[in-house]
Motif scaffolding. Structure first.
Motif: not given
Length: 267
Positions: A76-88
């Motif tokens: 999850e913390d790797v995905l959250c590098i992206s603002p899109f996935f942080q919101a997801a």
């Protein structure tokens, strides 16, 4: 919107060079999580990459990608590098109980490259620096032989697109500016692309980037102008323009006028 069939006049392409070999195994397999998050390319570091001191202790998120519903897994913390996935991951798109995100409109091959970038700071083929020539090149396999497939089939257009263009547009959607720069640089090193693929990719780029993002669009305008002789012989440009106008062709007209003005002023 576009057919996969290309007639004979559309098969003229530019000379191939600096093409690497395709690896025998994918960097990211279905149901697998990379353990090489910090294995970054020294030649092309990514600004968005997670801090070197962080650890992979966050939850695993399952991603269902494309029409075939291929499964990927990532921290999850790797995905959250992206603002899109942080919101997801905050619940806007994710099935909270299962920690699952569905991306039906993405191409699995493209998403695999994005995921590889998030973990490693680059995607295959990597950018490498030629110290002797002081230039950036695409990596080659053992012995420097073979070729890298530079296009990908895209269900949205029912045809082939330049892979780096799709990655650039995906990075735009995900808010990964450094990935956009990497994809643009790699695209400039590609060659041997059919005229029809170039025009289809250019139209895709225009449709999937904002008007304020001119870098990818400018790349295509310059490429078409430089290769105008090839486009004239192929007949592809004529068919594209007869099929209907678009912002791409107006920008191309303006760019050609500016090019003529520059030549006239030099003369």
């Amino acid at each position: 919107m576009f057919s996969r069939n290309v007639n004979k006049s559309q098969t003229e392409s530019f000379s191939r060079s600096r093409r690497g070999t395709k690896p025998s195994k994918s960097s990211f397999r279905e149901h697998a999580v990379s353990k090489n998050r910090h294995e970054r390319s020294r030649k092309a570091p990514a600004e968005e990459a997670p801090p070197m001191g962080s650890t992979l202790t966050s939850s695993i998120v399952t991603l269902v990608v494309g029409q075939e519903q291929r499964l990927f897994a990532a921290h999850e913390d790797v995905l959250c590098i992206s603002p899109f996935f942080q919101a997801a991951c905050r619940g806007q798109f994710m099935e909270a109980a299962a920690k699952r995100i569905t991306l039906p409109d993405e191409e699995p091959e493209i998403f695999s490259s994005v995921l590889e970038y998030l973990y490693k700071g680059d995607y295959y083929p990597r950018l490498v620096h030629n110290k002797r020539r002081n230039t950036w090149e695409l990596e080659t396999g053992e012995g420097g032989a073979g070729s890298v497939e530079s296009t990908v089939y895209h269900h949205g257009v029912d045809g082939e697109l330049l892979k780096d263009t799709v990655i650039y547009c995906t990075a735009e959607k995900y808010g990964l500016d450094e990935l956009k720069r990497v994809a643009l640089r790699k695209q400039g090193l590609q060659s041997g692309i059919q005229c029809s693929t170039i025009l289809t990719s250019a139209r895709y780029a225009y449709a999937n980037t904002p008007d304020t993002d001119s870098k990818l669009r400018a790349h295509y305008l310059a490429l078409i102008i430089r290769s105008r002789g090839t486009f004239k012989r192929s007949g592809t440009m004529q068919m594209e323009m007869m099929a209907g106008g678009s912002q791409l062709f107006f920008d191309l007209f303006v760019a050609l006028c500016n090019h003529v003005d520059d030549v006239a002023s030099i003369a």
